[in-house]
Write a protein that holds these residues in place. Structure first.
Motif, PDB file in Angstrom:
ATOM      1  N   GLU A   1      -5.776   5.199   9.306  1.00 28.95           N
ATOM      2  CA  GLU A   1      -4.397   5.109   8.807  1.00 28.95           C
ATOM      3  C   GLU A   1      -4.195   3.975   7.807  1.00 28.95           C
ATOM      4  N   ASP A   2      -5.205   3.170   7.584  1.00 27.07           N
ATOM      5  CA  ASP A   2      -5.143   2.145   6.530  1.00 27.07           C
ATOM      6  C   ASP A   2      -5.485   2.727   5.159  1.00 27.07           C
TER       7      ASP A   2
ATOM      8  N   VAL B   1     -10.676  -1.968  10.345  1.00 30.00           N
ATOM      9  CA  VAL B   1      -9.847  -0.996   9.630  1.00 30.00           C
ATOM     10  C   VAL B   1      -9.793   0.327  10.381  1.00 30.00           C
ATOM     11  N   LYS B   2      -8.701   1.041  10.139  1.00 32.93           N
ATOM     12  CA  LYS B   2      -8.460   2.320  10.797  1.00 32.93           C
ATOM     13  C   LYS B   2      -8.229   3.395   9.741  1.00 32.93           C
TER      14      LYS B   2
ATOM     15  N   VAL C   1       2.262  -4.922   2.963  1.00 31.24           N
ATOM     16  CA  VAL C   1       1.198  -5.145   3.935  1.00 31.24           C
ATOM     17  C   VAL C   1       1.187  -6.613   4.357  1.00 31.24           C
TER      18      VAL C   1
ATOM     19  N   ARG D   1       0.832  -1.196   0.000  1.00 29.49           N
ATOM     20  CA  ARG D   1       0.000   0.000   0.000  1.00 29.49           C
ATOM     21  C   ARG D   1       0.870   1.251   0.000  1.00 29.49           C
TER      22      ARG D   1
ATOM     23  N   TYR E   1      -3.925   0.321  -2.619  1.00 29.17           N
ATOM     24  CA  TYR E   1      -3.423  -1.023  -2.359  1.00 29.17           C
ATOM     25  C   TYR E   1      -3.068  -1.687  -3.688  1.00 29.17           C
TER      26      TYR E   1
ATOM     27  N   MET F   1      -9.576  -7.432   5.203  1.00 31.25           N
ATOM     28  CA  MET F   1      -9.213  -6.325   6.078  1.00 31.25           C
ATOM     29  C   MET F   1     -10.323  -6.136   7.101  1.00 31.25           C
TER      30      MET F   1
ATOM     31  N   SER G   1       1.808  -3.439  11.636  1.00 31.80           N
ATOM     32  CA  SER G   1       0.650  -2.551  11.766  1.00 31.80           C
ATOM     33  C   SER G   1      -0.669  -3.224  11.429  1.00 31.80           C
ATOM     34  N   VAL G   2      -0.632  -4.370  10.749  1.00 36.98           N
ATOM     35  CA  VAL G   2      -1.877  -5.032  10.344  1.00 36.98           C
ATOM     36  C   VAL G   2      -2.039  -6.416  10.953  1.00 36.98           C
TER      37      VAL G   2
ATOM     38  N   ARG H   1      -5.371  -8.099  12.240  1.00 38.14           N
ATOM     39  CA  ARG H   1      -6.527  -7.438  11.610  1.00 38.14           C
ATOM     40  C   ARG H   1      -6.707  -7.856  10.154  1.00 38.14           C
ATOM     41  N   PHE H   2      -5.623  -8.055   9.446  1.00 37.95           N
ATOM     42  CA  PHE H   2      -5.681  -8.404   8.026  1.00 37.95           C
ATOM     43  C   PHE H   2      -5.267  -9.862   7.835  1.00 37.95           C
TER      44      PHE H   2
END
Length: 115
Positions: A88-89, A85-86, A48, A38, A93, A82, A62-63, A66-67
């Motif tokens: 900042e994501d 998600v936040k 990512v 990304r 991609y 994903m 960072s992921v 979550r991912f």
């Protein structure tokens, strides 16, 4: 020439989920190492998640949790699920294929996370 086509991007609220897909042309998909990258505005393109031809995976810190990256060799497709998600994501991609040290990129799909 192998072609990659990402889909599934869009606008999602923080805390929501999105699934990206990357369809790969050709008959050698099962041999490829695949990755999702990304790039946010003004920033470099970063890894990512990656998945090897034998299914091993790795994630950016960072992921993690979550991912989830996965692949379906019968459909020549790699996915990025994903969750949570936040903002900042938010980024474009990109899907990337690696095979014997050569790389092919997709055109990218925009993901925007609203707060």
């Amino acid at each position: 020439q192998v072609q990659l086509a990402e889909s599934g991007g869009g606008l999602v609220q923080a805390g929501g989920s999105l699934r990206l897909s990357c369809a790969v042309s050709g008959s050698l998909f099962s041999r490829y190492n695949m990755g999702w990258y990304r790039q946010a505005p003004g920033k470099q393109r970063d890894l990512v998640a990656g998945i090897t031809s034998d299914g091993s995976t790795n994630y950016a810190d960072s992921v993690k949790g979550r991912f989830t990256i996965s692949r379906d060799n019968a459909k020549n497709t790699v996915y990025l699920q994903m969750n949570s998600v936040k903002p900042e994501d938010t980024a474009v991609y990109y899907c990337r294929r690696e095979y014997w040290g050569t790389y092919v990129w997709g055109q990218g799909t925009q993901v925007t996370v609203s707060s």
